[in-house]
Each structure stands twice: as structure tokens, then as C-alpha cells.
Design an enzyme around this catalytic site. Sequence first.
Site, PDB file in Angstrom:
ATOM      1  N   ASP A 187      16.543 -10.369   4.143  1.00 21.08           N
ATOM      2  CA  ASP A 187      15.920  -9.298   5.358  1.00 21.08           C
ATOM      3  C   ASP A 187      16.761  -8.115   5.839  1.00 21.08           C
ATOM      4  O   ASP A 187      17.486  -7.527   5.029  1.00 21.08           O
ATOM      5  CB  ASP A 187      16.920 -10.697   6.659  1.00 21.08           C
ATOM      6  CG  ASP A 187      16.575 -10.544   7.713  1.00 21.08           C
ATOM      7  OD1 ASP A 187      16.391  -8.867   8.242  1.00 21.08           O
ATOM      8  OD2 ASP A 187      16.523 -10.925   8.623  1.00 21.08           O
ATOM      9  N   GLY A 199       0.760  -1.061  -0.505  1.00 23.29           N
ATOM     10  CA  GLY A 199       0.041   0.043   0.062  1.00 23.29           C
ATOM     11  C   GLY A 199       0.792   1.055  -0.209  1.00 23.29           C
ATOM     12  O   GLY A 199       0.726   1.925  -0.367  1.00 23.29           O
ATOM     13  N   ASP A 212      10.817  -6.623   1.179  1.00 23.52           N
ATOM     14  CA  ASP A 212       9.824  -7.483   2.020  1.00 23.52           C
ATOM     15  C   ASP A 212      10.682  -9.163   2.150  1.00 23.52           C
ATOM     16  O   ASP A 212      11.159  -9.293   0.955  1.00 23.52           O
ATOM     17  CB  ASP A 212       8.380  -7.111   2.350  1.00 23.52           C
ATOM     18  CG  ASP A 212       8.070  -8.204   3.645  1.00 23.52           C
ATOM     19  OD1 ASP A 212       7.616  -7.122   3.768  1.00 23.52           O
ATOM     20  OD2 ASP A 212       8.121  -8.962   3.376  1.00 23.52           O
ATOM     21  N   CYS A 220       1.445   0.177  13.316  1.00 21.69           N
ATOM     22  CA  CYS A 220       0.569  -0.097  13.045  1.00 21.69           C
ATOM     23  C   CYS A 220      -0.534  -0.674  14.951  1.00 21.69           C
ATOM     24  O   CYS A 220      -1.631  -1.136  14.545  1.00 21.69           O
ATOM     25  CB  CYS A 220      -0.715  -0.388  12.334  1.00 21.69           C
ATOM     26  SG  CYS A 220      -0.257  -2.377  11.780  1.00 21.69           S
TER      27      CYS A 220
HETATM   28  C1  LIG Z   1       3.542  -3.227   8.371  1.00 26.44           C
HETATM   29  S1  LIG Z   1       3.824  -4.501   7.223  1.00 26.44           S
HETATM   30  C2  LIG Z   1       3.965  -3.437   5.819  1.00 26.44           C
HETATM   31  C3  LIG Z   1       3.266  -3.199   5.676  1.00 26.44           C
HETATM   32  C4  LIG Z   1       3.638  -1.824   4.272  1.00 26.44           C
HETATM   33  N1  LIG Z   1       4.404  -1.528   3.914  1.00 26.44           N
HETATM   34  C5  LIG Z   1       2.287  -2.232   3.135  1.00 26.44           C
HETATM   35  O1  LIG Z   1       2.243  -1.154   3.480  1.00 26.44           O
HETATM   36  O2  LIG Z   1       1.291  -2.663   3.075  1.00 26.44           O
HETATM   37  C6  LIG Z   1       5.534  -5.726   8.218  1.00 26.44           C
HETATM   38  C7  LIG Z   1       6.146  -6.033   6.968  1.00 26.44           C
HETATM   39  O3  LIG Z   1       7.484  -6.645   7.641  1.00 26.44           O
HETATM   40  C8  LIG Z   1       7.816  -7.352   6.774  1.00 26.44           C
HETATM   41  N2  LIG Z   1       9.342  -7.799   7.797  1.00 26.44           N
HETATM   42  C9  LIG Z   1       9.154  -8.471   8.167  1.00 26.44           C
HETATM   43  N3  LIG Z   1      10.363  -9.259   9.657  1.00 26.44           N
HETATM   44  C10 LIG Z   1      11.259  -8.296   8.275  1.00 26.44           C
HETATM   45  C11 LIG Z   1      12.665  -8.216   7.917  1.00 26.44           C
HETATM   46  N4  LIG Z   1      13.741  -8.352   8.673  1.00 26.44           N
HETATM   47  N5  LIG Z   1      13.359  -7.869   6.298  1.00 26.44           N
HETATM   48  C12 LIG Z   1      12.470  -7.466   5.775  1.00 26.44           C
HETATM   49  N6  LIG Z   1      10.932  -7.184   6.307  1.00 26.44           N
HETATM   50  C13 LIG Z   1      10.825  -7.725   7.770  1.00 26.44           C
HETATM   51  C14 LIG Z   1       6.329  -8.553   7.292  1.00 26.44           C
HETATM   52  O4  LIG Z   1       7.073 -10.047   6.278  1.00 26.44           O
HETATM   53  C15 LIG Z   1       4.996  -7.538   6.869  1.00 26.44           C
HETATM   54  O5  LIG Z   1       5.105  -7.435   5.425  1.00 26.44           O
END
Ligand SMILES: C[S@@+](CC[C@H](N)C(=O)[O-])C[C@H]1O[C@@H](n2cnc3c(N)ncnc32)[C@H](O)[C@@H]1O
Length: 407
Positions: free
Chosen positions: A261, A212, A230, A334
Site C-alpha cells: 500500500d 506504461g 502497486d 487522468c
Molecule cells: C492510474 S493507475 C497507474 C497507472 C500506471 N502508472 C501506468 O502508467 O501504467 C493507478 C494505480 O494505483 C494503484 N493503487 C491504488 N491504490 C493504491 C495504493 N494505496 N498504493 C499503491 N497503489 C495503489 C492501482 O492499483 C492502479 O494500478
Amino acid sequence: MAALGAGWRAAGARGLLRRGPAPGLGPRRHRHKEKWAATAPRVPAPRLALHHFDASYSLQLQGLWPAARAALLCEPKHGALLNSFSALDRVARELELLNASDFVSEAPRKAAEEAGRGESRAQEGSAEGKTVARAERMSQAEMSPPPRASVTSNIRCYTFPRGDITRFRPARPDALGLLDYYLMDAASLLPVLALCVQPDDFVLDLCAAPGGKTLALLQTGLCGHLAANDISISRTKRLYQILQSYVPREVRETVSVTSHDGRDWQQLEGGTFHKVLVDVPCTTDRHSVTEVDNNIFHKRRTKERQMLPMLQLQLLMAGILATKPGGEVVYSTCSLSPLQNECVIERAVEVAGAQFDISVQVEDLSHFQLLFQDTFSFFPECRVGQLVLPHLTANFGPTYFCKLRRL
Ligand SMILES: C[S@@+](CC[C@H](N)C(=O)[O-])C[C@H]1O[C@@H](n2cnc3c(N)ncnc32)[C@H](O)[C@@H]1O
């Protein structure tokens, strides 16, 4: 979090002990030992989340918690992020006929009107009241950048007025097959607006999926280069789908999508971006109190939940290290939790100085409250950053966001 988990276990154990036979009653061979782990009723994850939030947020938000709690449990409102790559004006006219308005472009006018109303209230009041109002205006002007200059105007997002719970129709494809708008929590746009992308900026969206905010960054039309990363491959697929549904091929090709990562970003491309968005995984408070699936309050995910602030800090540090000197990072969640919000920011500033010899400054975003008070309810007492509180009349959020500048 840990204390709560232990509390529930202890309560369950106490309940079962009461149901067991009293010591000394009946011959020992007739007694049986109840295995509470196998027989204790399972507390559904949303109830556990709510219990946890009641304990912590009632202390943090005090009188504001009951209203935020009620809103979290009710249907959220959406914003319609217009797709600038599609037939923009036709959709805008359609939404305006329904009484929706673009909260981004309307914000400066509404803020000026509100300031005007404050002024006339002060003029009607006492001389002392006038002096206080003038002093407040002056300190606001000293502290905050001019509101008009501080948000990216190309983004257009429509919302219905406060108290109006009309739903948007689903998005429709245009003649080229691109969808006309993207429905999202309108408060999720605030971190993108805070990033304030400038022409030709190199932008990194470190935790980008499902996409988004990546889409909103593209709507600015200003990114010189956009890297969307991601760790989750399945969620990155959803990001590709969103790009496919909303963005023409020639623009899509300027976005590099990766599945690293984010904590390792420094080893890949340190110190190269003008703007970095770090939208971290968190307790997703609204989801946690309403949905059973993929709920971080599920018992088997306790450890993962307890480790969230550490992961968030590591991701924010990676974001800071990915930024050029002079560049800016916006951190967002969030969640309403100060442990995942202000505490992560404060710790990151310390760690950047102590371990990396990098000075980082927290930027003032108080003008966001002035600009967007008509659309969102803000918590007035964040130590750093801004927090949108869900409220039944404006059921967006929670969204926390804070901006840091690498000096
Ligand atoms: C809150 S969501 C992001 C939502 C996105 N920004 C949007 O607006 O649609 C958090 C994201 O962080 C990712 N995530 C978790 N650990 C991570 C890491 N170590 N490195 C990169 N991404 C990571 C998850 O897979 C998830 O998709």
C-alpha cells in the site's frame, strides 16, 4: 460527487411517485406500494459519469467543455513509445515514412518556430503590440527553465500530426523477442518528462501498474535504481509482463517490483529517492464515459469514488515523504476534476508544512505548454500544474500533472 448521486436517486424516486396511484383514488386494499429500489431503471455507469461531468466540467472548462466532451466519447489517439532496447532506428524510419514524428525530440524546434511566428506577427503589428510581445517573451524566460534542458531527450514517442487519425500497427517482436514499441496515450508521457530523471537518480514509481510510465522511466536509461510499486497484485502481474516483453533481463533485474500500500511507503523507505512519480487512481474520465466494466461511477462504488481525493492526498503525502530533501515529486491523474488535481496539490503543500514541517514548492511547468502545444491541447487556466484536454484534432488525455520540490 455525493450531490450527484443523491440527485439521481431523488429523480428516480420522483418519477416513480408520479407513476403511483393518486392519494384517495380507489379502495386502499387495491393500492400497491411500488418498491422503487427494485423497479427503478438502472442508469448505466457511463451515463451517470457523463451526467456528472456535464454538471461539473461545464462550469470549470466553460466553452472548452463541449469539444473535450465530444473527444472523450470518440476513439483516442495513441503514441508509439519506441523501445530503446529493441531495433530503434529501423522502426523510427518506418514510422517517419507514415508521416508520424517523435513529438519529444521535435518539441524544441517546433516551439522555436512558433515563437518565431509570434515575433513576426508582432513586427507586422503596432509598436504597442511589439512591446507587449517583448514583455511576454521576457516574463516567459524569467518564469520557465530553458525548454531544451527541461525534458529528458532519450525518450522517443511517435505521434501522427494533429487531425490525422491513422492508427499504429500492433507492436512486433524483434529477433530477441522484445517488442518494438509500446502504444499508449502520448499525454501520459508528460508526467515522466516532467520528472526529468538525471543520471543515477533513485526513482520511485509509487502506483506503477500496469506499467506504461515505468517502461518510459526505463527508456530514459538514466535511473540508478527504479522501484515500481502497486497495491494490486493482479495489476502488478501485468507490470511484470510489460517488463518481460520490452526490457532485457539484465535491465529488468535492476527494477524492484513490490505490492505495498503506497500510503505506508514512509515506514519502508522514507526520504531516499531523488525522484518520485505518484500516478494516482482517479475517476479515469475517458474510461468512465465509455466503458461499463470496472467503472468507478457504478452505484456500488460511490463511496470509493467519494473517497478518491483523500486516497490521492495520502498517496501524494507518501510520495513527498519518500523523497530526499531537494528531490522532486510528480503527481498525475487522468481526470479533469480540480478536486482530484489542483485541490490535492494545494492540500498536500499545506499538510506537509503543518503536520511534517516539510516545505514543498510547486515547480513551474508552463514551458510544457510552449514545448508541446503542437501535439496537445492544454487548458490555459490551471491554478497549479498542467492539464491536457482531449480534443478531436488531438485526442489525447485527459492528463493532469504537477511537480513539487521538497526543500
Ligand atoms: C492510474 S493507475 C497507474 C497507472 C500506471 N502508472 C501506468 O502508467 O501504467 C493507478 C494505480 O494505483 C494503484 N493503487 C491504488 N491504490 C493504491 C495504493 N494505496 N498504493 C499503491 N497503489 C495503489 C492501482 O492499483 C492502479 O494500478
